[in-house]
Design a protein around this motif. Structure first.
Motif, PDB file in Angstrom:
ATOM      1  N   ILE A 219       0.880  -1.184   0.000  1.00  0.00           N
ATOM      2  CA  ILE A 219       0.000   0.000   0.000  1.00  0.00           C
ATOM      3  C   ILE A 219       0.913   1.229   0.000  1.00  0.00           C
ATOM      4  N   THR A 220       0.717   2.138  -0.934  1.00  0.00           N
ATOM      5  CA  THR A 220       1.558   3.342  -0.983  1.00  0.00           C
ATOM      6  C   THR A 220       0.844   4.556  -0.399  1.00  0.00           C
ATOM      7  N   HIS A 221      -0.447   4.677  -0.664  1.00  0.00           N
ATOM      8  CA  HIS A 221      -1.185   5.793  -0.088  1.00  0.00           C
ATOM      9  C   HIS A 221      -2.684   5.559  -0.172  1.00  0.00           C
ATOM     10  N   VAL A 222      -3.395   6.448   0.463  1.00  0.00           N
ATOM     11  CA  VAL A 222      -4.862   6.422   0.453  1.00  0.00           C
ATOM     12  C   VAL A 222      -5.309   7.801   0.006  1.00  0.00           C
ATOM     13  N   THR A 223      -6.343   7.867  -0.829  1.00  0.00           N
ATOM     14  CA  THR A 223      -6.900   9.186  -1.166  1.00  0.00           C
ATOM     15  C   THR A 223      -8.335   9.275  -0.661  1.00  0.00           C
ATOM     16  N   LEU A 224      -8.701  10.485  -0.269  1.00  0.00           N
ATOM     17  CA  LEU A 224     -10.081  10.774   0.130  1.00  0.00           C
ATOM     18  C   LEU A 224     -10.636  11.788  -0.852  1.00  0.00           C
ATOM     19  N   PRO A 225     -11.870  11.592  -1.314  1.00  0.00           N
ATOM     20  CA  PRO A 225     -12.443  12.577  -2.232  1.00  0.00           C
ATOM     21  C   PRO A 225     -12.700  13.903  -1.520  1.00  0.00           C
ATOM     22  N   ALA A 226     -12.903  14.955  -2.327  1.00  0.00           N
ATOM     23  CA  ALA A 226     -13.223  16.254  -1.731  1.00  0.00           C
ATOM     24  C   ALA A 226     -14.476  16.113  -0.875  1.00  0.00           C
ATOM     25  N   PRO A 227     -14.509  16.788   0.261  1.00  0.00           N
ATOM     26  CA  PRO A 227     -15.692  16.670   1.125  1.00  0.00           C
ATOM     27  C   PRO A 227     -16.934  17.217   0.426  1.00  0.00           C
ATOM     28  N   ALA A 228     -18.074  16.552   0.626  1.00  0.00           N
ATOM     29  CA  ALA A 228     -19.329  17.042   0.045  1.00  0.00           C
ATOM     30  C   ALA A 228     -19.633  18.415   0.643  1.00  0.00           C
ATOM     31  N   PRO A 229     -20.164  19.353  -0.180  1.00  0.00           N
ATOM     32  CA  PRO A 229     -20.423  20.699   0.331  1.00  0.00           C
ATOM     33  C   PRO A 229     -21.335  20.660   1.560  1.00  0.00           C
ATOM     34  N   GLY A 230     -20.932  21.397   2.585  1.00  0.00           N
ATOM     35  CA  GLY A 230     -21.774  21.531   3.784  1.00  0.00           C
ATOM     36  C   GLY A 230     -21.884  20.283   4.641  1.00  0.00           C
ATOM     37  N   ASN A 231     -21.015  19.305   4.385  1.00  0.00           N
ATOM     38  CA  ASN A 231     -21.182  18.065   5.151  1.00  0.00           C
ATOM     39  C   ASN A 231     -20.691  18.207   6.593  1.00  0.00           C
ATOM     40  N   TYR A 244      -8.385   2.786  25.276  1.00  0.00           N
ATOM     41  CA  TYR A 244      -7.568   1.609  24.995  1.00  0.00           C
ATOM     42  C   TYR A 244      -8.432   0.356  24.937  1.00  0.00           C
ATOM     43  N   GLU A 245      -9.462   0.427  24.140  1.00  0.00           N
ATOM     44  CA  GLU A 245     -10.391  -0.701  24.021  1.00  0.00           C
ATOM     45  C   GLU A 245     -10.997  -0.711  22.622  1.00  0.00           C
ATOM     46  N   PHE A 246     -11.271  -1.897  22.116  1.00  0.00           N
ATOM     47  CA  PHE A 246     -11.868  -2.023  20.784  1.00  0.00           C
ATOM     48  C   PHE A 246     -13.377  -1.814  20.869  1.00  0.00           C
ATOM     49  N   ALA A 247     -13.960  -1.455  19.726  1.00  0.00           N
ATOM     50  CA  ALA A 247     -15.396  -1.143  19.701  1.00  0.00           C
ATOM     51  C   ALA A 247     -16.234  -2.412  19.835  1.00  0.00           C
ATOM     52  N   LEU A 248     -17.292  -2.322  20.624  1.00  0.00           N
ATOM     53  CA  LEU A 248     -18.354  -3.327  20.548  1.00  0.00           C
ATOM     54  C   LEU A 248     -19.279  -2.952  19.394  1.00  0.00           C
ATOM     55  N   ALA A 249     -19.480  -1.654  19.247  1.00  0.00           N
ATOM     56  CA  ALA A 249     -20.208  -1.119  18.090  1.00  0.00           C
ATOM     57  C   ALA A 249     -19.726   0.309  17.882  1.00  0.00           C
ATOM     58  N   SER A 250     -19.555   0.676  16.632  1.00  0.00           N
ATOM     59  CA  SER A 250     -19.213   2.077  16.340  1.00  0.00           C
ATOM     60  C   SER A 250     -19.899   2.475  15.043  1.00  0.00           C
ATOM     61  N   ALA A 251     -20.035   3.791  14.867  1.00  0.00           N
ATOM     62  CA  ALA A 251     -20.673   4.284  13.640  1.00  0.00           C
ATOM     63  C   ALA A 251     -19.957   5.544  13.183  1.00  0.00           C
ATOM     64  N   ALA A 252     -19.647   5.584  11.895  1.00  0.00           N
ATOM     65  CA  ALA A 252     -19.102   6.787  11.262  1.00  0.00           C
ATOM     66  C   ALA A 252     -20.177   7.316  10.319  1.00  0.00           C
ATOM     67  N   VAL A 253     -20.497   8.588  10.484  1.00  0.00           N
ATOM     68  CA  VAL A 253     -21.555   9.198   9.671  1.00  0.00           C
ATOM     69  C   VAL A 253     -21.011  10.449   9.000  1.00  0.00           C
ATOM     70  N   VAL A 254     -21.274  10.562   7.704  1.00  0.00           N
ATOM     71  CA  VAL A 254     -20.973  11.793   6.958  1.00  0.00           C
ATOM     72  C   VAL A 254     -22.292  12.215   6.327  1.00  0.00           C
ATOM     73  N   ALA A 255     -22.754  13.439   6.624  1.00  0.00           N
ATOM     74  CA  ALA A 255     -24.091  13.835   6.181  1.00  0.00           C
ATOM     75  C   ALA A 255     -24.128  15.300   5.800  1.00  0.00           C
ATOM     76  N   SER A 256     -25.018  15.631   4.881  1.00  0.00           N
ATOM     77  CA  SER A 256     -25.356  17.038   4.688  1.00  0.00           C
ATOM     78  C   SER A 256     -26.872  17.153   4.553  1.00  0.00           C
ATOM     79  N   VAL A 257     -27.368  18.293   5.041  1.00  0.00           N
ATOM     80  CA  VAL A 257     -28.810  18.540   5.053  1.00  0.00           C
ATOM     81  C   VAL A 257     -29.071  19.822   4.285  1.00  0.00           C
ATOM     82  N   SER A 258     -30.039  19.784   3.374  1.00  0.00           N
ATOM     83  CA  SER A 258     -30.370  20.972   2.593  1.00  0.00           C
ATOM     84  C   SER A 258     -31.886  21.116   2.554  1.00  0.00           C
TER      85      SER A 258
END
Ligand code: SF4
Length: 335
Positions: A219-231, A244-258
């Motif tokens: 793996i040489t690198h990772v790219t992330l797209p441009a953030p969605a406007p207003g997210n 110092y503990e692993f998740a039992l449950a986790s959530a990552a959310v990326v959202a925009s509201v218009s």
């Protein structure tokens, strides 16, 4: 620990050449591993779970930068340390979910050593995987899965197979999945790029193969797209203790509201899936709806509809639903 040869590479080409010549060498069944921060690999070598014959140190490769790219996204080098990535101004400003996820993982000392590439390749924390006295299909294909009838409280409820029910332990990978990262790889056949969702594989009947990375590829690198406007974004991690503990449950959310409606939404889950779990079902349940409790509850239901709990982890179904709803509230309350 087995004896192994250690070499240090000065650049990507030399690292790939070293890997290729080690793999083609006279040694019976050569096993080559790249070493960066070592926070996973060295542990597993001491436990005899990883038994490389050749270790190629890549921590000095010039892959330690975070830079903007054309179109407004960012490129993250494979050897960027987790601490540096989490605290980088570009990440904190435009990809807060990634910064939050990184800072929720491991300890400060480990984050100072662990790298982006290494975090992508983090191995499961299933106790049987790390115990060579027990059967484990991931460690020793065909030997069986001790977790299915054993201790499975912290293991997966989404994407499991009869051969493996282990979770991917990374927080970073969950945020990168919600951010729709692309993983860039270099190997003997040249360069290629994979969407992060395609980079991680389901266990099926080959749980020993966790990613689409082939032997000798780096793996040489990772790219992330441009953030969605207003997210806006949020990472929420639920676990047995606060650090110092692993998740039992986790959530990552990326959202925009218009105009009062959700017009962009990405949701990924950790701690419940065999890989960082993008929930297209939850996203579909939210798109075009007002960001309210009813919509969030519908999304949570949709996300866990295909859950298959084991004997000890049925509680994760409700825990993950609540985690999703709370993360959605955090991400949209100011959106
Ligand atoms: Fe091994 Fe996977 Fe079973 Fe754990 S769940 S014992 S990692 S095969």
């Amino acid at each position: 620990m087995e004896l192994f040869q250690l070499k240090r590479a000065a650049d990507v080409k030399q690292a790939l050449d070293m890997a290729q010549s080690a793999a083609a060498g006279p040694q019976n069944a050569p096993a080559v591993r790249f070493l960066a921060g070592g926070t996973t690999l060295l542990d597993l070598m001491k436990l005899d779970v990883e038994r490389p014959t050749h270790v190629i140190d890549i921590h000095r490769l010039a892959l330690d930068q975070v830079e903007t790219i054309e179109g407004g996204g960012v490129m993250i080098g494979a050897t960027v340390r987790n601490t540096d990535l989490a605290n980088h101004p570009l990440i904190k400003t435009h990809y807060a979910v990634l910064s939050q996820a990184l800072l929720s993982g491991a300890s400060a000392q480990l984050r100072n050593m662990a790298t982006t590439g290494g975090n992508l390749l983090q191995r499961t924390r299933c106790v049987y995987f790390r115990d060579t006295a027990t059967p484990c299909n991931k460690r020793e294909p065909g030997s069986g899965c001790a977790a299915i009838e054993g201790f499975n409280r912290n293991l997966a409820i989404l994407g499991t197979s009869e051969h493996c029910i282990a979770t991917n332990p990374s927080d970073m990978n969950v945020a990168m999945t919600a951010l729709e990262a692309t993983v860039h790889i270099e190997g003997p056949q040249g360069k290629r790029s994979l969407a992060i969702d395609d980079f991680f594989l389901l266990p099926g009947n080959t749980p020993e193969r966790e990613t689409a990375l082939n032997p000798g590829e780096l793996i040489t690198h990772v790219t992330l797209p441009a953030p969605a406007p207003g997210n806006r974004s949020a990472y929420l991690k639920l676990r047995d203790r606060a650090s110092y503990e692993f998740a039992l449950a986790s959530a990552a959310v990326v959202a925009s509201v218009s105009s009062g409606k959700i017009d962009h939404i990405r949701i990924a889950l950790g701690g419940v899936g065999v890989k960082p779990w993008r929930s297209h079902e939850a996203e579909a349940a939210l798109l075009g709806r007002a960001p309210d409790a009813a919509a969030f509850a519908a999304a949570a239901e949709a996300a866990l509809q295909s859950a298959r709990p084991q004997s000890q982890n049925g509680f994760k179904v409700e825990l993950a639903k609540r985690c999703i709803q709370h993360a959605l509230t955090l991400a949209t309350q100011t959106a």
